[in-house]
Design a protein around this motif. Structure first.
Motif, PDB file in Angstrom:
ATOM      1  N   ILE A  35       0.859  -1.196   0.000  1.00  0.00           N
ATOM      2  CA  ILE A  35       0.000   0.000   0.000  1.00  0.00           C
ATOM      3  C   ILE A  35       0.894   1.245   0.000  1.00  0.00           C
ATOM      4  CG2 ILE A  35      -1.737   1.322   1.291  1.00  0.00           C
ATOM      5  CD1 ILE A  35      -2.797  -1.297   2.396  1.00  0.00           C
ATOM      6  N   VAL A  36       1.867   1.252   0.932  1.00  0.00           N
ATOM      7  CA  VAL A  36       2.779   2.398   1.032  1.00  0.00           C
ATOM      8  C   VAL A  36       3.585   2.528  -0.262  1.00  0.00           C
ATOM      9  CG1 VAL A  36       4.689   3.374   2.357  1.00  0.00           C
ATOM     10  CG2 VAL A  36       2.969   1.963   3.490  1.00  0.00           C
ATOM     11  N   VAL A  37       4.019   1.373  -0.775  1.00  0.00           N
ATOM     12  CA  VAL A  37       4.842   1.392  -1.983  1.00  0.00           C
ATOM     13  C   VAL A  37       4.047   1.988  -3.142  1.00  0.00           C
ATOM     14  CG1 VAL A  37       6.014  -0.057  -3.686  1.00  0.00           C
ATOM     15  CG2 VAL A  37       6.279  -0.534  -1.263  1.00  0.00           C
ATOM     16  N   MET A  38       2.778   1.568  -3.266  1.00  0.00           N
ATOM     17  CA  MET A  38       1.998   2.040  -4.417  1.00  0.00           C
ATOM     18  C   MET A  38       1.580   3.494  -4.283  1.00  0.00           C
ATOM     19  SD  MET A  38       0.018  -1.102  -6.011  1.00  0.00           S
ATOM     20  CE  MET A  38      -1.223  -0.063  -6.517  1.00  0.00           C
ATOM     21  N   VAL A  39       1.123   3.864  -3.071  1.00  0.00           N
ATOM     22  CA  VAL A  39       0.571   5.210  -2.905  1.00  0.00           C
ATOM     23  C   VAL A  39       1.685   6.259  -2.893  1.00  0.00           C
ATOM     24  CG1 VAL A  39      -0.714   6.696  -1.318  1.00  0.00           C
ATOM     25  CG2 VAL A  39      -1.464   4.355  -1.731  1.00  0.00           C
ATOM     26  N   ALA A  40       2.782   5.979  -2.230  1.00  0.00           N
ATOM     27  CA  ALA A  40       3.802   7.022  -2.070  1.00  0.00           C
ATOM     28  C   ALA A  40       5.090   6.746  -2.852  1.00  0.00           C
ATOM     29  CB  ALA A  40       4.121   7.183  -0.592  1.00  0.00           C
ATOM     30  N   LEU A  41       5.636   5.549  -2.670  1.00  0.00           N
ATOM     31  CA  LEU A  41       6.993   5.322  -3.172  1.00  0.00           C
ATOM     32  C   LEU A  41       7.094   5.312  -4.697  1.00  0.00           C
ATOM     33  CD1 LEU A  41       7.899   5.031  -0.378  1.00  0.00           C
ATOM     34  CD2 LEU A  41       8.839   2.798  -0.886  1.00  0.00           C
ATOM     35  N   LEU A  42       6.141   4.664  -5.365  1.00  0.00           N
ATOM     36  CA  LEU A  42       6.241   4.578  -6.826  1.00  0.00           C
ATOM     37  C   LEU A  42       6.157   5.955  -7.489  1.00  0.00           C
ATOM     38  CD1 LEU A  42       4.387   1.261  -7.758  1.00  0.00           C
ATOM     39  CD2 LEU A  42       6.816   1.727  -7.757  1.00  0.00           C
TER      40      LEU A  42
END
Ligand SMILES: Cc1cc2nc3c(=O)[nH]c(=O)nc-3n(C[C@H](O)[C@H](O)[C@H](O)COP(=O)(O)OP(=O)(O)OC[C@H]3O[C@@H](n4cnc5c(N)ncnc54)[C@H](O)[C@@H]3O)c2cc1C
Ligand SMILES: NC(=O)C1=CN([C@@H]2O[C@H](COP(=O)(O)OP(=O)(O)OC[C@H]3O[C@@H](n4cnc5c(N)ncnc54)[C@H](OP(=O)(O)O)[C@@H]3O)[C@@H](O)[C@H]2O)C=CC1
Ligand SMILES: CC(C)=CCC[C@@H](C)[C@H]1CC[C@@]2(C)C3=C(CC[C@]12C)[C@@]1(C)CC[C@H](O)C(C)(C)[C@@H]1CC3
Length: 507
Positions: free
Chosen positions: A20-27
């Motif tokens: 979730i964090v990876v998709m919403v913020a990191l990418l």
């Protein structure tokens, strides 16, 4: 997967649903960062302003060291590159206690097409370099795979890839280093000028001085790689062919293998090509919608048939980058799903540095307990035995197999032969161990002991559990100690290599 206690709801989300964090913020942040740095590099390189700035930037490093020299020298020195930006798996605790020297040198300085070399500053990344060289019809002799690996880290550590069976490790095709030493002086070294320093720098992990530029060999490049896939159903057949291909007098330009079970794997041999031939299909594996490369390779094993493909050059060089080898499947489990690939594949991979920065303590504990990341380098004749030992102690698949030459040079990698070189294989294991009775420290130590007894080496970006004595037996310190004794202030400024790579100084 092993469950790990989490301390808060936020931590629970970060551990159990990291995607979730990876998709919403990191990418999205990673994409913006990549776009900006690509643009910036392009402008700087085209204006050719970098070489003029270089001397000024080196003077700034010297100034910082002179300031340390004139102080009480109660702390040691390391680069100011924050631990979260580096590719090494663990964060170096010493970054917090040592004096941090800013070595912010980020540019490609000069491409010399006559001598076929490129001169780079230490923070130049592999992605940046392959993008700069490709339009000139050139490539590094060996391109370490992941985009964010830096010249500095690869010189001070090491770099290996699928053309290393011809050109060796990163250190073997570097022709000159420029360093700022602990007394504030600038020196250059090569095999003819300050040779002791030149041969001691690789694998010294920044414990002899600060690298400010490196001259590296380049080779002519073509547009495509013609890649042959050969599946094997027994370990002995695969290993035999792997050795035969690596040791051939005129070998293919690229060799690697992926082992999917103890007995089965796919051997890949590649050569550069100007055009797409009619003996194979065109496969742009770097496109945002294309399947992860290791999954594509596995299909050749399932079909149990040899095949030929033509792959664009940069797509080949960075073939494992989009899935961080096979590590991303644990972080974004649906990352290889076609719907995800078509919609969001262009954002992949997230920047490793951002993943590191947002890694909660609980994930670190989970990786410590139930995840292996190791590259072991063993003479190629021990390939079968190594796979058997790795299977018994760890049991992680796929396994990355990459042949490479170690040249008989002075330095930390001492080979036990009088010949000019010896062929090794990098056995790379990345993933969740399935072996019964796996326990991080004892299992890793068992493998380290096997590697040492078979005249091999461990790559040090990962965890080492060797003791100081075992470490000094694995890596020959004769030249290194002599150079440290001879260089003014060196021992005061820098710890020994072991002091930067052992578990006590890494979180
Ligand atoms: C902590 C950190 C520090 C970094 N420090 C540096 C640094 O000091 N110096 C530095 O150069 N980089 C730095 N980078 C960025 C690094 O260079 C990139 O992450 C990497 O080079 C991306 O390469 P790539 O091959 O994945 O690019 P690609 O995936 O090919 O491209 C990335 C993006 O750029 C676009 N793109 C590609 N080629 C072009 C082009 N010719 N023109 C316009 N757009 C293009 C693509 O469409 C894509 O969106 C740093 C990154 C991090 C996380
Ligand atoms: N295909 C491959 O070959 C792969 C290689 N790796 C490994 O990753 C590492 C490289 O990662 P990267 O993030 O680029 O490097 P890091 O920032 O992790 O640096 C690695 C070491 O090199 C030292 N170093 C870096 N720059 C300088 C400099 N200018 N002067 C002096 N010392 C320096 C660092 O010192 P300090 O601690 O002071 O910052 C550190 O000890 C290497 O160890 C490499 O072996 C990883 C994946 C794949
Ligand atoms: C010699 C060769 C080819 C080495 C390949 C090494 C890669 C498999 C390594 C390099 C960096 C690496 C250690 C990394 C990770 C996985 C394995 C990587 C990609 C991950 C992404 C695993 C998940 C972790 O939470 C974290 C984000 C800290 C790390 C970052 C570095």
């Amino acid at each position: 997967m092993t469950k790990i206690e989490t301390e808060s709801f936020a931590e629970y989300i970060l551990v159990e649903h990291r995607w979730i964090v990876v998709m919403v913020a990191l990418l999205p942040i990673s994409a913006l960062w990549k776009l900006w740095s690509t643009f910036r590099n392009y402008v700087v390189f085209k204006m050719n302003s970098a070489p003029k700035m270089h001397d000024r930037k080196v003077k700034d490093v010297q100034k910082q060291i002179k300031a340390w020299l004139s102080g009480d020298r109660s702390t040691r020195l390391c680069t100011a590159r924050p631990a979260w930006q580096a590719m090494s798996f663990r964060q170096g605790l010493y970054k917090k206690t040592f004096t941090n020297i800013r070595v912010n040198l980020v540019d490609v300085l000069e491409v010399d097409t006559e001598n076929m070399t490129v001169r780079c500053e230490p923070l130049v990344t592999m992605g940046q370099l392959s993008r700069t060289l490709e339009p000139l019809g050139l490539a590094l002799a060996v391109v370490p795979e992941l985009d964010q690996l830096t010249v500095g880290g690869l010189v001070m550590g090491t770099g290996v890839e699928s053309s290393s069976h011809i050109y060796g490790l990163f250190q073997h095709f570097c022709t000159q280093y420029e360093l700022v030493l602990a007394d504030g002086s600038v020196v250059t070294c090569s095999k003819d000028e300050n040779p002791d320093l030149f041969y001691a720098v690789p694998w010294s992990y920044g414990t002899l001085g600060f690298l400010t530029s490196a001259t590296i060999k380049v080779v002519p490049a073509k547009k495509y790689i013609r890649l042959e896939y050969h599946p094997y159903n027994t370990l002995s057949d695969l290993a035999q062919q792997f050795r035969a291909e690596s040791l051939k007098e005129n070998p293919h330009q690229f060799i690697e293998a992926l082992q999917y079970t103890k007995e089965t794997g796919v051997l890949m041999t590649g050569d550069m090509a100007d055009e797409i031939g009619d003996d194979g299909k065109y496969n742009p594996i770097g496109k945002w919608y294309s399947e992860w490369f290791f999954k594509q390779v596995e299909r050749h094993l399932k079909k149990n048939r040899s095949a030929v493909e033509y792959i664009p050059l940069r797509d080949y060089y960075h073939r494992h980058s989009r899935s961080l080898f096979w590590e991303l499947q644990d972080i974004i489990p649906f990352g290889n799903n076609p719907i995800f690939r078509y919609l969001l594949g262009w954002l992949m991979p997230p920047e490793v540095s951002l993943l590191k920065l947002t890694q909660p303590e609980a994930v670190a504990r989970l990786y410590e307990k139930a995840h292996v990341i190791q590259d072991m380098l063993v003479p190629v004749e021990h390939l079968e035995k190594s796979i058997e030992v790795f299977h018994k102690e760890i049991e992680v698949y796929p396994i990355w197999l990459c042949p490479f030459k170690v040249f008989n040079h002075p330095g930390q990698l001492k080979i036990k032969t009088k010949a000019d070189w010896q062929m090794f294989v990098d056995v790379g294991v990345y993933g969740v161990p399935k072996a019964k009775g796996y326990e991080t420290v004892s299992s890793t130590r068992a493998i380290e002991a096997f590697v040492s007894q078979h005249d091999g080496f461990q790559m040090l970006y990962a965890d080492t559990y060797t003791t100081h004595d075992e470490f000094r037996r694995m890596f020959d310190h004769t030249l290194y100690d002599r150079v440290r004794d001879a260089l003014p202030h060196c021992k005061e400024a820098f710890p020994e290599i072991y002091g930067k790579v052992n578990r006590n100084v890494r979180k």
